[in-house]
Design an enzyme around this catalytic site. Structure first.
Site, PDB file in Angstrom:
ATOM      1  N   THR A   1       1.128  -1.270   0.062  1.00 12.56           N
ATOM      2  CA  THR A   1      -0.003  -0.134  -0.037  1.00 12.56           C
ATOM      3  C   THR A   1       0.864   1.138  -0.199  1.00 12.56           C
ATOM      4  OG1 THR A   1      -0.140   0.191   2.392  1.00 12.56           O
ATOM      5  CG2 THR A   1      -1.857  -0.949   1.317  1.00 12.56           C
ATOM      6  N   SER A   2       0.503   2.248  -0.434  1.00  7.96           N
ATOM      7  CA  SER A   2       1.201   3.618  -0.547  1.00  7.96           C
ATOM      8  C   SER A   2       1.289   4.155   1.049  1.00  7.96           C
ATOM      9  CB  SER A   2       0.492   4.730  -1.392  1.00  7.96           C
ATOM     10  OG  SER A   2      -0.713   5.309  -0.695  1.00  7.96           O
ATOM     11  N   THR A   3       2.037   5.029   1.037  1.00  8.57           N
ATOM     12  CA  THR A   3       2.399   5.497   2.640  1.00  8.57           C
ATOM     13  C   THR A   3       1.312   6.318   3.021  1.00  8.57           C
ATOM     14  OG1 THR A   3       3.473   7.246   1.532  1.00  8.57           O
ATOM     15  CG2 THR A   3       4.958   5.649   2.424  1.00  8.57           C
ATOM     16  N   LEU A   4       0.386   6.717   2.342  1.00 10.94           N
ATOM     17  CA  LEU A   4      -0.954   7.377   2.357  1.00 10.94           C
ATOM     18  C   LEU A   4      -2.102   6.710   2.743  1.00 10.94           C
ATOM     19  CD1 LEU A   4      -0.536  10.470  -0.374  1.00 10.94           C
ATOM     20  CD2 LEU A   4       0.021  10.318   1.939  1.00 10.94           C
ATOM     21  N   GLU A   5      -2.120   5.282   2.400  1.00  5.05           N
ATOM     22  CA  GLU A   5      -3.120   4.305   2.497  1.00  5.05           C
ATOM     23  C   GLU A   5      -2.962   3.876   4.044  1.00  5.05           C
ATOM     24  OE1 GLU A   5      -4.105   2.108  -1.233  1.00  5.05           O
ATOM     25  OE2 GLU A   5      -2.138   2.348  -1.135  1.00  5.05           O
TER      26      GLU A   5
END
Length: 199
Positions: A8-12
């Site tokens: 997952t991205s760092t924002l998810e």
């Protein structure tokens, strides 16, 4: 052996990563590599998964966008897996329940079609871009890439010699204050940043 890769991205949220790991475990993945990094950052766990995989193994991901950041990246990964005799399984292609499995002839065909369409779209985009640049040049509107800060070093030094402050020079030339500092001191970016933080 089934090898899972989750990202997952760092924002998810962390829950998204846990859900992928749960799905991969349910499919029978014996080894799962996971990480929470942005799509453009270096993916150390993906590299570890690709290195770990052996002939006859299958790399499993929940969705294609969890694996590759672009068509070129996907082609690179597919090439590496193919060279090692490792299959790729994508649980969902996004539009429905159907997935993709390159251990089957249909799965290999599907991957080639997806990548070919994406490559065609990219080539069409580049062709339109080239045509746009050629038209702009013929009309005298294409200026090319703007000069970098270092290309304006002489102007920066001349303004400094006139007694202008770094802020005034930056505004006059249209570059950052840090760039002005680096030009005037001749120091690399990392050192300039450390000195600026300490000041």
């Amino acid at each position: 052996m089934l090898i899972g890769y989750a990202r997952t991205s760092t924002l998810e949220q962390e829950a998204g990563l846990e859900a992928q790991i749960r799905d991969l475990s349910a499919l029978g993945c014996e080894q799962i590599f996971s990480e929470q990094v942005s799509s453009i950052a270096r993916r150390e766990q993906l590299e570890a998964a690709l290195t770990f995989a052996r002939k006859g193994d299958t790399l499993v991901v929940t969705k294609l966008d969890r694996l590759a950041r672009s068509v070129l990246h996907m082609a690179e990964i597919a090439g590496r897996l193919d060279a090692k005799g490792v299959a790729l399984r994508v649980i969902s292609m996004g539009g429905g329940e159907g997935g993709l499995d390159t251990s089957t002839a249909t799965g290999r065909l599907m991957l080639n079609v997806v990548m070919s369409v994406a490559q065609f779209e990219r080539e069409m985009m580049l062709e339109r871009q080239r045509e746009g640049i050629a038209k702009a040049k013929s009309l005298g509107r294409y200026t090319g890439r703007k000069p970098t800060a270092m290309a304006q070093a002489e102007k920066v030094k001349a303004l400094a010699a006139k007694g202008l402050s770094m802020g005034q020079i930056a505004a006059e030339v249209g570059i950052g204050k840090g760039s002005v500092h680096r030009i005037l001191t001749g120091k690399p970016k990392a050192l300039a940043a450390v000195e600026s933080a300490a000041a």
